[in-house]
Design an enzyme around this catalytic site. Structure first.
Site, PDB file in Angstrom:
ATOM      1  N   GLN A  91      -1.228   4.389   6.174  1.00 27.74           N
ATOM      2  CA  GLN A  91      -1.409   4.682   5.019  1.00 27.74           C
ATOM      3  C   GLN A  91      -1.460   6.141   4.902  1.00 27.74           C
ATOM      4  OE1 GLN A  91      -0.742   2.641   2.303  1.00 27.74           O
ATOM      5  NE2 GLN A  91      -0.940   4.360   1.040  1.00 27.74           N
ATOM      6  N   ASP A 134       7.618   1.614   9.079  1.00 29.95           N
ATOM      7  CA  ASP A 134       7.881   2.593   7.636  1.00 29.95           C
ATOM      8  C   ASP A 134       8.601   3.778   8.054  1.00 29.95           C
ATOM      9  OD1 ASP A 134       6.769   2.760   5.067  1.00 29.95           O
ATOM     10  OD2 ASP A 134       5.199   4.175   5.980  1.00 29.95           O
ATOM     11  N   LYS A 188      -0.007  -4.412   0.117  1.00 30.02           N
ATOM     12  CA  LYS A 188       0.892  -4.970   1.287  1.00 30.02           C
ATOM     13  C   LYS A 188       0.538  -5.812   2.275  1.00 30.02           C
ATOM     14  CE  LYS A 188       2.261   0.176   1.341  1.00 30.02           C
ATOM     15  NZ  LYS A 188       2.066   1.328   1.590  1.00 30.02           N
TER      16      LYS A 188
END
Length: 286
Positions: free
Chosen positions: A98, A121, A54
């Site tokens: 994450q 996200d 990413k």
């Protein structure tokens, strides 16, 4: 029947290229570079690889990366404190935690520490509510990427029966909300659903997000169904038995190369969205 592949790679590249143009314009006009902060707890090799990937994609899109790596022993309170710092930092426009996190951490509490304006996200309850109610807000990255992929392949959703196999608050549940907003009739299912194969055979669109390799078999599918495999398991294997499903479906996503690139592309696109919103709020632009 041999299914057509729904490839996410090229579409994702287009999305990242457009995000890069917008990021460049922000820097030229206002001296602001969009910034995505990634938070990794522990030393899980797969998670570390995802974060690096990413970050590399961010660089290609002209998005700055900030990395926060915390030890496996981190507590919920310590993680929340780090995320709160990022939420309060005006130089950071997007925050990615994450997941999964170590078991001692309250993942939901950590997600809710993310400023909704930086939740690129789409993991907070505010973002889920926006998806459920059709309000402006960030989409959960994987479900949002799936919707863009379905649109690119002209999959008719209005009136279609979509079965979502999986109930994760950041994948299965928001995917169902977004499908519902597109006027599909949505059924949520999961690994404990009774008579699951029979239910899946009624679906025009199947979203597999259960987290079990080769879980969905070819004989579960209605001939001509559209199959989106949102799973990723060890050995580059999805949640759908690809060889079997390809003989029944009309469209199917491969693993890798289907949903994965779309997830990252939407994450980067939404980071630029967040940066633009932040700049416009400071400059008084609409």
């Amino acid at each position: 029947m041999s299914a057509e592949l729904m490839i996410g790679t090229d579409l994702a590249a287009e999305m990242v290229a457009k995000a890069a143009e917008r990021a460049s314009a922000l820097q030229e006009q206002y001296g602001v570079q969009p910034c995505l902060a990634t938070v990794l707890v522990g030393d899980d090799p797969a998670s570390a690889t995802y974060v690096r990937m990413k970050q590399n994609r961010s660089k290609k899109a002209g998005i700055a990366s900030r990395s926060v790596v915390l030890p496996d022993s981190t507590t919920t309170e310590e993680l929340v404190a780090e995320i709160t710092k990022l939420s309060q930092d005006p130089a950071v426009h997007g925050i990615l935690l994450q997941h999964p996190v170590p078991p001692q951490i309250d993942e939901r509490a950590a997600f809710e520490a993310i400023d909704p304006a930086k939740d690129v996200d789409g993991v907070t309850m505010r973002s889920f509510a926006a998806m459920a109610f059709g309000d402006p807000g960030f989409r959960s990255a994987t479900p949002g990427g799936i919707m863009r992929l379905l649109a690119a392949y002209d999959v008719p959703l209005e009136g279609a029966h979509a079965v979502v196999i999986g109930r994760s608050p950041i994948l299965g549940k928001p995917a169902g909300m977004l499908l519902l907003a597109s006027n599909a009739t949505v059924t949520y299912a999961h690994s404990r659903t009774r008579d699951l194969p029979e239910l899946v055979r009624t679906a025009d669109v199947v979203i597999a997000a259960v987290g079990k390799a080769n879980f969905v078999r070819g004989d579960w599918l209605k001939p001509g169904a559209v199959v989106v495999d949102a799973g990723y398991n060890e050995g580059n294997v999805g949640d759908v038995h690809f060889a079997e499903a390809s003989e029944v479906a009309s469209l199917i996503t491969p693993v890798p190369g289907g949903v994965g690139p779309m997830t990252i592309a939407l994450l980067l696109e939404q980071t630029v969205d967040a940066a633009e919103t932040a700049v416009h709020s400071l400059t008084g632009l609409a």
